[in-house]
Write a protein that holds these residues in place. Structure first.
Motif, PDB file in Angstrom:
ATOM      1  N   PRO A  94       0.812  -1.225   0.000  1.00  0.00           N
ATOM      2  CA  PRO A  94       0.000   0.000   0.000  1.00  0.00           C
ATOM      3  C   PRO A  94       0.839   1.267   0.000  1.00  0.00           C
ATOM      4  O   PRO A  94       0.453   2.277  -0.591  1.00  0.00           O
ATOM      5  N   LEU A  95       1.995   1.230   0.650  1.00  0.00           N
ATOM      6  CA  LEU A  95       2.859   2.407   0.704  1.00  0.00           C
ATOM      7  C   LEU A  95       3.369   2.780  -0.692  1.00  0.00           C
ATOM      8  O   LEU A  95       3.445   3.963  -1.042  1.00  0.00           O
ATOM      9  N   LEU A 133       0.497   4.373  -2.535  1.00  0.00           N
ATOM     10  CA  LEU A 133       0.211   5.687  -1.973  1.00  0.00           C
ATOM     11  C   LEU A 133       1.228   6.711  -2.454  1.00  0.00           C
ATOM     12  O   LEU A 133       0.874   7.838  -2.835  1.00  0.00           O
ATOM     13  N   SER A 142     -11.750   5.252  -5.529  1.00  0.00           N
ATOM     14  CA  SER A 142     -11.873   4.704  -4.175  1.00  0.00           C
ATOM     15  C   SER A 142     -12.012   3.186  -4.205  1.00  0.00           C
ATOM     16  O   SER A 142     -11.382   2.464  -3.421  1.00  0.00           O
ATOM     17  N   ASN A 161      -9.125   0.674  -2.863  1.00  0.00           N
ATOM     18  CA  ASN A 161      -9.493  -0.266  -1.811  1.00  0.00           C
ATOM     19  C   ASN A 161      -9.200  -1.698  -2.214  1.00  0.00           C
ATOM     20  O   ASN A 161      -8.712  -2.513  -1.410  1.00  0.00           O
ATOM     21  N   THR A 182      -5.243  -2.098  -2.178  1.00  0.00           N
ATOM     22  CA  THR A 182      -4.498  -1.870  -0.945  1.00  0.00           C
ATOM     23  C   THR A 182      -5.255  -2.212   0.323  1.00  0.00           C
ATOM     24  O   THR A 182      -4.640  -2.395   1.376  1.00  0.00           O
ATOM     25  N   GLY A 183      -6.589  -2.259   0.241  1.00  0.00           N
ATOM     26  CA  GLY A 183      -7.384  -2.483   1.443  1.00  0.00           C
ATOM     27  C   GLY A 183      -7.602  -1.229   2.267  1.00  0.00           C
ATOM     28  O   GLY A 183      -8.260  -1.281   3.317  1.00  0.00           O
ATOM     29  N   LEU A 184      -7.085  -0.067   1.812  1.00  0.00           N
ATOM     30  CA  LEU A 184      -7.260   1.183   2.559  1.00  0.00           C
ATOM     31  C   LEU A 184      -8.690   1.696   2.419  1.00  0.00           C
ATOM     32  O   LEU A 184      -9.369   1.399   1.434  1.00  0.00           O
ATOM     33  N   PRO A 185      -9.168   2.494   3.355  1.00  0.00           N
ATOM     34  CA  PRO A 185     -10.551   2.998   3.306  1.00  0.00           C
ATOM     35  C   PRO A 185     -10.819   3.835   2.058  1.00  0.00           C
ATOM     36  O   PRO A 185      -9.911   4.435   1.474  1.00  0.00           O
ATOM     37  N   VAL A 221      -9.592   7.709   1.633  1.00  0.00           N
ATOM     38  CA  VAL A 221      -8.180   8.079   1.428  1.00  0.00           C
ATOM     39  C   VAL A 221      -7.927   8.537  -0.011  1.00  0.00           C
ATOM     40  O   VAL A 221      -7.465   9.669  -0.242  1.00  0.00           O
ATOM     41  N   SER A 275     -16.898   8.222  -0.448  1.00  0.00           N
ATOM     42  CA  SER A 275     -16.432   7.427   0.700  1.00  0.00           C
ATOM     43  C   SER A 275     -17.304   6.215   0.977  1.00  0.00           C
ATOM     44  O   SER A 275     -16.902   5.304   1.709  1.00  0.00           O
TER      45      SER A 275
END
Length: 482
Positions: free
Chosen positions: A4-5, A8, A144, A148, A151-154, A157, A376
């Motif tokens: 994910p980094l 990002l 989004s 997601n 990365t699985g991030l919300p 973000v 979101s």
């Protein structure tokens, strides 16, 4: 799953690069409201072509056609491709006519107010802002969902990241920032799409292996006579065309183009370019279904990317999505802001040009924040479009008819649009409640009846007693500040 980094940092670098470019390219170029919302007669052929291509291609190209392919097969994908070009064909004729009728115009709502009065204006204002806001929210929803999945991030973000970066240069440079960054983004989008699709085909073993896999597991999706797919193709062509009649980003570019010749040629090139790209994107939805990775149709393309492609292809696709989203978002943000800015002088004559520019920038920020909130939640991208498309499809014919004939008044045009919505909406609800092949059938009935009834009512309400002189538009619509 990719770190994910890494994604990002890649996202930060991409959006920051476009934001800085937008700020630098428009430095000192926005001197007044006209520069901010119209940039009248400033675009040459190359810039016009690039901005039309970038405007017509949002991130939806990697989501909605693929979703249609998963659900309705090749006929639906083909219809999506052709349907995406039809608005540009319509505008090829409408754009120059609008420029001639109202050479100082700014927006579809402003022209509707001058041509029809407040009743029809209210309807067109509603469907235009509703459609463009939903489009904006859908673009942020798309990134989004993709972020997601990867990365699985919300969801919030990427929505915040992309939304705020796009707002940064759009608020500063207006349509000039949108047009100039479109040129840069098109230079990024086209080669990245070619690389992504070529890499995908190679990763899956070539066209023959892909076809064999689909034919073995989902053969109905390859049939040209697949009836639900044909129904979908027809209704989606109506929906796309009706909706884009109220895409203010195009109306702005009518006036930003240097000449009618530039406008027509830019539209023509964009129309030819979009068809194969949408079809290619949709085919990957069919491939995803064939490979059994389309459990969530709205992200079928990305499910295929993540499960079968090498990491470098995933990263290329990710940058591609960011470029597509920002190229569309800046057009939508400035388009909606321009509507309010162009219409306010008619509704509040004493407002100053300086205050108008401030209003335009405030509206841009508020729209972006609202779209970020909606994104979101991660709703279906395709469904978000369809909700707005129905109202637009019903209002499209009476709106355009008034720019070709003076024989209908505002009351008749508004009644025709509302009548189309009233007839089409029950079928739309039935489509949402239906399952299987019935979904496409009810959607076709919904959009076809909305367009057909509104067109019929428009012609019936046209009266020989109406004598609106279309030449009055040139007098009634003036540049802001005049």
């Amino acid at each position: 799953m990719i770190d994910p980094l890494v994604l990002l940092l890649l996202a930060l670098g991409t959006v920051a690069g476009f934001a800085v470019a937008g700020l630098l390219l428009t430095r000192g170029k926005v001197r007044n409201v006209e520069d901010y919302i119209t940039a009248r007669n400033s675009m040459g052929l190359h810039v016009a072509t690039a901005t039309f291509i970038a405007t017509v291609m949002g991130s939806w190209i990697l989501f909605s056609p693929a979703e249609a392919g998963v659900l309705w097969g090749f006929p639906a994908v083909l219809g999506y491709g052709i349907g995406s070009a039809i608005p540009l064909v319509v505008y090829y004729f409408v754009g120059p006519r609008v420029r001639r009728l109202a050479p100082s115009g700014h927006s579809v709502t402003e022209l509707t107010l001058a041509r029809y009065g407040h009743g029809m204006y209210a309807l067109v204002l509603f469907v235009t802002v509703f459609y463009m806001f939903i489009f904006l929210a859908a673009e942020l929803t798309a990134i989004s969902l993709a972020f997601n999945l990867l990365t699985g991030l919300p969801f919030y973000v990427p929505a915040l990241l992309v939304g705020l970066a796009t707002v940064a240069y759009t608020v500063y440079g207006g349509i000039r920032a949108s047009v100039l960054t479109d040129s840069l983004q098109t230079l990024v989008i086209l080669p990245l799409m070619a690389v992504a699709f070529l890499g995908a085909v190679l990763a899956l073993g070539g066209p023959g292996a892909m076809y064999g896999r689909i034919a073995a597991s989902a053969p109905e999706l390859l049939r040209l006579d697949y009836l639900p797919g044909i129904y979908f193709a027809i209704f989606v062509a109506i929906a796309i065309t009706g909706a884009n009649i109220f895409n203010q980003a195009y109306w702005q570019r009518f006036y930003a183009s240097r000449s009618e010749r530039v406008l027509r040629r830019g539209m023509a090139v964009a129309a030819f370019a979009v068809v194969p790209m949408v079809i290619l994107a949709g085919l990957f939805g069919i491939v995803a279904a064939g490979y059994g990775v389309a459990d969530v149709p709205s992200v079928a393309f990305f499910s295929l990317v993540v499960t079968t492609f090498p990491e470098w292809v995933v990263l290329v696709v990710f940058v591609l999505v960011l470029a597509l989203i920002m190229s569309t978002m800046d057009s939508l943000l400035n388009g909606v802001a321009s509507i309010f800015t162009a219409d306010l002088p008619r509704l509040t004559p004493r407002i100053s040009s300086r205050n108008l520019l401030g209003v335009a920038r405030i509206v841009t920020v508020l729209l972006a924040l609202a779209a970020i909130v909606i994104a979101s939640f991660g709703f279906s991208v395709l469904l978000l479009f369809l909700v707005a498309d129905l109202a637009c499809s019903a209002a499209a014919f009476p709106t355009l008819y008034g720019f070709y004939s003076g024989r209908i008044g505002g009351t008749g045009a508004a009644a025709a649009g509302l009548g189309g919505i009233a007839v089409g909406f029950p079928f739309f609800v039935l489509a949402l409640l239906a399952s299987g092949a019935d979904v496409a059938t009810f959607f076709l009935l919904s959009f076809a009846s909305a367009l057909g009834v509104s067109a019929l009512l428009t012609l019936l309400f046209a009266s020989r007693r109406e004598r609106y002189d279309l030449n009055r538009l040139a007098e009634d619509v003036a540049e802001i500040g005049d």
